[in-house]
Scaffold this motif. Structure first.
Motif, PDB file in Angstrom:
ATOM      1  N   ALA A  34     -42.012  94.597 -19.398  1.00 33.30           N
ATOM      2  CA  ALA A  34     -41.158  95.645 -18.835  1.00 33.30           C
ATOM      3  C   ALA A  34     -41.567  95.925 -17.400  1.00 33.30           C
ATOM      4  O   ALA A  34     -40.720  96.109 -16.505  1.00 33.30           O
ATOM      5  CB  ALA A  34     -41.243  96.895 -19.677  1.00 33.30           C
ATOM      6  N   THR A  35     -42.864  95.952 -17.178  1.00 32.11           N
ATOM      7  CA  THR A  35     -43.364  96.199 -15.823  1.00 32.11           C
ATOM      8  C   THR A  35     -42.942  95.062 -14.907  1.00 32.11           C
ATOM      9  O   THR A  35     -42.515  95.280 -13.764  1.00 32.11           O
ATOM     10  CB  THR A  35     -44.899  96.321 -15.829  1.00 32.11           C
ATOM     11  OG1 THR A  35     -45.274  97.374 -16.725  1.00 32.11           O
ATOM     12  CG2 THR A  35     -45.435  96.612 -14.469  1.00 32.11           C
ATOM     13  N   GLN A  36     -43.084  93.838 -15.435  1.00 32.88           N
ATOM     14  CA  GLN A  36     -42.684  92.671 -14.653  1.00 32.88           C
ATOM     15  C   GLN A  36     -41.187  92.727 -14.359  1.00 32.88           C
ATOM     16  O   GLN A  36     -40.745  92.403 -13.260  1.00 32.88           O
ATOM     17  CB  GLN A  36     -43.038  91.380 -15.410  1.00 32.88           C
ATOM     18  CG  GLN A  36     -42.968  90.180 -14.536  1.00 32.88           C
ATOM     19  CD  GLN A  36     -43.471  88.927 -15.275  1.00 32.88           C
ATOM     20  OE1 GLN A  36     -43.614  88.908 -16.503  1.00 32.88           O
ATOM     21  NE2 GLN A  36     -43.737  87.904 -14.523  1.00 32.88           N
ATOM     22  N   LEU A  86     -37.336  95.854  -8.598  1.00 27.61           N
ATOM     23  CA  LEU A  86     -37.720  96.509  -7.339  1.00 27.61           C
ATOM     24  C   LEU A  86     -37.731  95.498  -6.189  1.00 27.61           C
ATOM     25  O   LEU A  86     -37.273  95.799  -5.079  1.00 27.61           O
ATOM     26  CB  LEU A  86     -39.098  97.173  -7.463  1.00 27.61           C
ATOM     27  CG  LEU A  86     -39.128  98.480  -8.264  1.00 27.61           C
ATOM     28  CD1 LEU A  86     -40.579  98.940  -8.464  1.00 27.61           C
ATOM     29  CD2 LEU A  86     -38.352  99.565  -7.547  1.00 27.61           C
ATOM     30  N   GLN A  87     -38.272  94.312  -6.466  1.00 29.13           N
ATOM     31  CA  GLN A  87     -38.288  93.276  -5.429  1.00 29.13           C
ATOM     32  C   GLN A  87     -36.865  92.880  -5.049  1.00 29.13           C
ATOM     33  O   GLN A  87     -36.558  92.698  -3.868  1.00 29.13           O
ATOM     34  CB  GLN A  87     -39.071  92.062  -5.909  1.00 29.13           C
ATOM     35  CG  GLN A  87     -40.561  92.259  -5.910  1.00 29.13           C
ATOM     36  CD  GLN A  87     -41.298  91.037  -6.470  1.00 29.13           C
ATOM     37  OE1 GLN A  87     -40.722  90.206  -7.175  1.00 29.13           O
ATOM     38  NE2 GLN A  87     -42.584  90.955  -6.163  1.00 29.13           N
ATOM     39  N   SER A  88     -36.017  92.751  -6.064  1.00 32.45           N
ATOM     40  CA  SER A  88     -34.623  92.396  -5.816  1.00 32.45           C
ATOM     41  C   SER A  88     -33.947  93.512  -5.018  1.00 32.45           C
ATOM     42  O   SER A  88     -33.205  93.250  -4.060  1.00 32.45           O
ATOM     43  CB  SER A  88     -33.906  92.163  -7.140  1.00 32.45           C
ATOM     44  OG  SER A  88     -32.528  91.897  -6.907  1.00 32.45           O
ATOM     45  N   THR A  98     -48.140  93.426 -24.092  1.00 32.58           N
ATOM     46  CA  THR A  98     -47.265  92.341 -23.662  1.00 32.58           C
ATOM     47  C   THR A  98     -45.887  92.905 -23.348  1.00 32.58           C
ATOM     48  O   THR A  98     -45.264  92.521 -22.346  1.00 32.58           O
ATOM     49  CB  THR A  98     -47.168  91.261 -24.753  1.00 32.58           C
ATOM     50  OG1 THR A  98     -48.467  90.805 -25.063  1.00 32.58           O
ATOM     51  CG2 THR A  98     -46.343  90.094 -24.300  1.00 32.58           C
ATOM     52  N   GLN A  99     -45.424  93.802 -24.217  1.00 29.91           N
ATOM     53  CA  GLN A  99     -44.096  94.385 -23.986  1.00 29.91           C
ATOM     54  C   GLN A  99     -44.102  95.238 -22.689  1.00 29.91           C
ATOM     55  O   GLN A  99     -43.172  95.193 -21.891  1.00 29.91           O
ATOM     56  CB  GLN A  99     -43.675  95.245 -25.170  1.00 29.91           C
ATOM     57  CG  GLN A  99     -43.256  94.436 -26.358  1.00 29.91           C
ATOM     58  CD  GLN A  99     -42.892  95.343 -27.541  1.00 29.91           C
ATOM     59  OE1 GLN A  99     -42.969  96.570 -27.444  1.00 29.91           O
ATOM     60  NE2 GLN A  99     -42.503  94.725 -28.637  1.00 29.91           N
TER      61      GLN A  99
END
Length: 153
Positions: A16-18, A24-26, A11-12
């Motif tokens: 973190a990946t999210q 990255l998207q930003s 989950t962590q």
């Protein structure tokens, strides 16, 4: 418990990946905006360069026109100089001819005076040699009593 810990770690890592994907998207969205702005600025610079090129073409045409006018002015000036030189030469020739004519007129005047003096001398000689009998003013003359023109009467 081990399963909970693994699930918690997943989950962590997932969070973190999210978070990284979101960053990255930003960043990608920011890069797209920056690239769009750069593209717009490049287009504007291209338009300005095109306008500058047109302005330089207009300036070059104006300079060529000025060069042509300057050449025509120089040619006209040279023609005027040549005409003025020719006129000066003609005035000098005329001046010489006038001086020569004045000398000739002076000689004619002198010759006229000499002829007048000679005519006076001839008249004096004629008057002195005319017979007295032909003149009514000087004494007995012809039967008509009219002067023959040897004197002023």
């Amino acid at each position: 418990m081990y399963e909970f810990q693994a699930l918690d770690q997943i989950t962590q890592v997932s969070a973190a990946t999210q978070e990284m994907v979101s960053q990255l998207q930003s960043g990608a969205a920011g890069a797209v905006v920056d690239m769009s702005k750069a593209k717009q600025m490049a287009e504007e610079a291209s338009e300005e360069a095109s306008k500058s090129g047109e302005a330089l073409t207009d300036i070059l045409a104006a300079v060529n026109s000025i060069v042509e006018m300057t050449t025509q002015i120089a040619s006209a000036t040279e023609q005027q100089r040549a005409t003025a030189a020719e006129m000066t030469q003609n005035v000098e020739i005329s001046s010489g001819a006038i001086e020569e004519l004045a000398g000739d007129i002076s000689q004619v005047n002198q010759s006229s005076r000499s002829l007048a003096d000679m005519a006076d001398q001839l008249n004096t000689l004629m008057d002195a040699s005319a017979p007295v009998s032909n003149c009514a003013a000087r004494g007995p003359g012809p039967a008509s009593g009219v002067c023959s023109g040897c004197c002023d009467r």
